[in-house]
Design a protein around this motif. Sequence first.
Motif, short mmCIF file in Angstrom:
data_model
loop_
_atom_site.label_atom_id
_atom_site.label_comp_id
_atom_site.label_asym_id
_atom_site.label_seq_id
_atom_site.Cartn_x
_atom_site.Cartn_y
_atom_site.Cartn_z
N VAL A 1 0.85 -1.19 0.00
CA VAL A 1 0.00 0.00 0.00
C VAL A 1 0.89 1.25 0.00
CG1 VAL A 1 -2.00 -1.04 1.12
CG2 VAL A 1 -0.23 -0.02 2.52
N THR B 1 -1.24 5.85 3.01
CA THR B 1 -2.09 5.01 3.85
C THR B 1 -1.38 4.68 5.16
OG1 THR B 1 -3.01 4.04 1.85
CG2 THR B 1 -3.40 2.83 3.88
N LEU C 1 -2.43 5.76 9.03
CA LEU C 1 -2.59 4.82 10.14
C LEU C 1 -1.74 5.22 11.35
CD1 LEU C 1 -2.66 1.52 8.07
CD2 LEU C 1 -4.53 2.40 9.48
N ILE C 2 -0.55 5.70 11.08
CA ILE C 2 0.32 6.12 12.19
C ILE C 2 -0.28 7.36 12.88
CG2 ILE C 2 2.63 7.02 12.73
CD1 ILE C 2 3.59 5.15 10.37
N PHE D 1 -3.41 8.19 12.87
CA PHE D 1 -4.63 7.72 13.54
C PHE D 1 -4.28 7.12 14.89
CE2 PHE D 1 -7.48 4.15 14.51
CZ PHE D 1 -8.71 4.76 14.48
N LEU E 1 -5.43 8.47 18.64
CA LEU E 1 -6.44 7.67 19.36
C LEU E 1 -6.02 7.41 20.81
CD1 LEU E 1 -9.10 5.95 19.04
CD2 LEU E 1 -7.58 4.02 18.61
N GLU F 1 -13.33 6.00 23.54
CA GLU F 1 -12.28 6.29 22.55
C GLU F 1 -12.28 7.79 22.30
OE1 GLU F 1 -13.08 4.14 19.01
OE2 GLU F 1 -12.34 2.27 19.81
N LEU G 1 4.49 0.48 15.81
CA LEU G 1 3.38 0.23 14.88
C LEU G 1 3.86 0.41 13.44
CD1 LEU G 1 0.25 -0.23 14.43
CD2 LEU G 1 0.14 2.24 14.21
N ALA G 2 4.61 1.50 13.21
CA ALA G 2 5.13 1.74 11.86
C ALA G 2 6.00 0.55 11.41
CB ALA G 2 5.95 3.03 11.84
N ILE H 1 3.68 -2.38 10.56
CA ILE H 1 2.97 -2.18 9.28
C ILE H 1 3.94 -2.41 8.11
CG2 ILE H 1 1.77 -0.51 7.81
CD1 ILE H 1 0.62 0.76 10.35
N ASN I 1 3.51 -5.23 5.39
CA ASN I 1 2.80 -4.54 4.30
C ASN I 1 2.64 -5.45 3.08
OD1 ASN I 1 1.86 -2.80 2.38
ND2 ASN I 1 3.34 -1.18 2.74
N GLU J 1 -6.39 -0.84 -0.73
CA GLU J 1 -5.92 0.20 0.20
C GLU J 1 -6.94 0.41 1.33
OE1 GLU J 1 -3.22 2.57 -0.04
OE2 GLU J 1 -2.38 2.05 -2.00
N PHE K 1 -6.97 -2.63 3.67
CA PHE K 1 -5.73 -2.61 4.46
C PHE K 1 -5.86 -1.59 5.60
CE2 PHE K 1 -1.48 -1.21 5.53
CZ PHE K 1 -0.70 -2.34 5.44
N GLN K 2 -6.36 -0.42 5.23
CA GLN K 2 -6.54 0.65 6.23
C GLN K 2 -7.52 0.23 7.33
OE1 GLN K 2 -6.66 4.75 4.69
NE2 GLN K 2 -8.55 4.93 5.82
N PHE L 1 -6.00 -2.32 9.76
CA PHE L 1 -5.10 -1.80 10.79
C PHE L 1 -5.81 -0.87 11.77
CE2 PHE L 1 -1.64 -3.82 8.64
CZ PHE L 1 -0.78 -4.13 9.71
N ILE L 2 -6.91 -0.26 11.32
CA ILE L 2 -7.70 0.53 12.28
C ILE L 2 -8.23 -0.41 13.37
CG2 ILE L 2 -9.90 1.77 12.55
CD1 ILE L 2 -9.17 3.31 10.00
N ILE M 1 -5.28 -1.42 15.58
CA ILE M 1 -4.90 -0.34 16.51
C ILE M 1 -5.88 -0.24 17.66
CG2 ILE M 1 -4.73 2.20 16.69
CD1 ILE M 1 -3.65 2.07 13.71
N LYS M 2 -7.19 -0.28 17.31
CA LYS M 2 -8.21 -0.15 18.37
C LYS M 2 -8.12 -1.31 19.36
CE LYS M 2 -11.71 2.69 16.15
NZ LYS M 2 -13.07 2.76 15.63
#
Lengths: 47, 193
Positions: free
Chosen positions: A17, A21, A25-26, A28, A32, A43, B22-23, B26, B30, B48, B51-52, B55-56, B59-60
């Motif tokens: 990706v 993107t 995400l980073i 986000f 959060l 949240e 996290l980076a 990912i 990836n 895309e 994928f997004q 990961f949301i 993360i949550k």
Amino acid sequence: MEKLYSNQQEQAEFNKVCPKTINFLISFSQALYEVEYKNLRFETFLN
Amino acid sequence: MKLKIEDSELVRNYINGDEQALATLINKHNQRITSFIYSKVLDRTITEDIFQDTFIKVIKTLKKGSYSEEGKFLPWVMRIAHNLIIDHFRKNKRMPKFEGSDDFNIFSVIGDDKLNAEKQLIKDQIDSDLKFLIEELPDDQKEVLVMRIYKDMSFKEISENTGVSINTALGRMRYALINLRKIIEKNNIVLTN
């Protein structure tokens, strides 16, 4: 032997990706936050 | 020399507040996750998006602290992606998407001849106004006009029902329309859609 190769060659063309993107995400993740209040979890987002 | 850090350690670091972990996670996965999603959906934009969304969810879950580390980070993420792919196809099945091209647009072939909400309101208003105006006509003219317009009867049927000749029915219809126009002009009523 050639039958072992996939017919869907296009699949190999896209395998990562875009950085946008990943950056989203980073960001986000950084924004959060989980807040706990009286046994309830919320949240929240930091701007 | 590049140091290889285990997923479990990266996840632990991330839960403890290391956003860089996290980076790393990912970027590390990836290619595998993207290839997996793309092999199913065969669309870059949808890949895309999925994928997004994957990961949301990751993360949550991690931030919530509800992830139990069993050394299976990647299979867990793949499972989330897999479920989202299924959701995507379910949604598309309910609401199939058709995209036109520059040469062909489906909406130039399939038209919706229904009025929009505003035009429907105006039409209802005109119909209701017209009913009031028809009430102003003499009874014999009103009778013929109602039979012809609202009951869709032929002039032969009207003549049989009212006991007058076809010519008389035609004449009454003609005068009904003339008188309606007069009432409309006299009262400056606008009946257009």
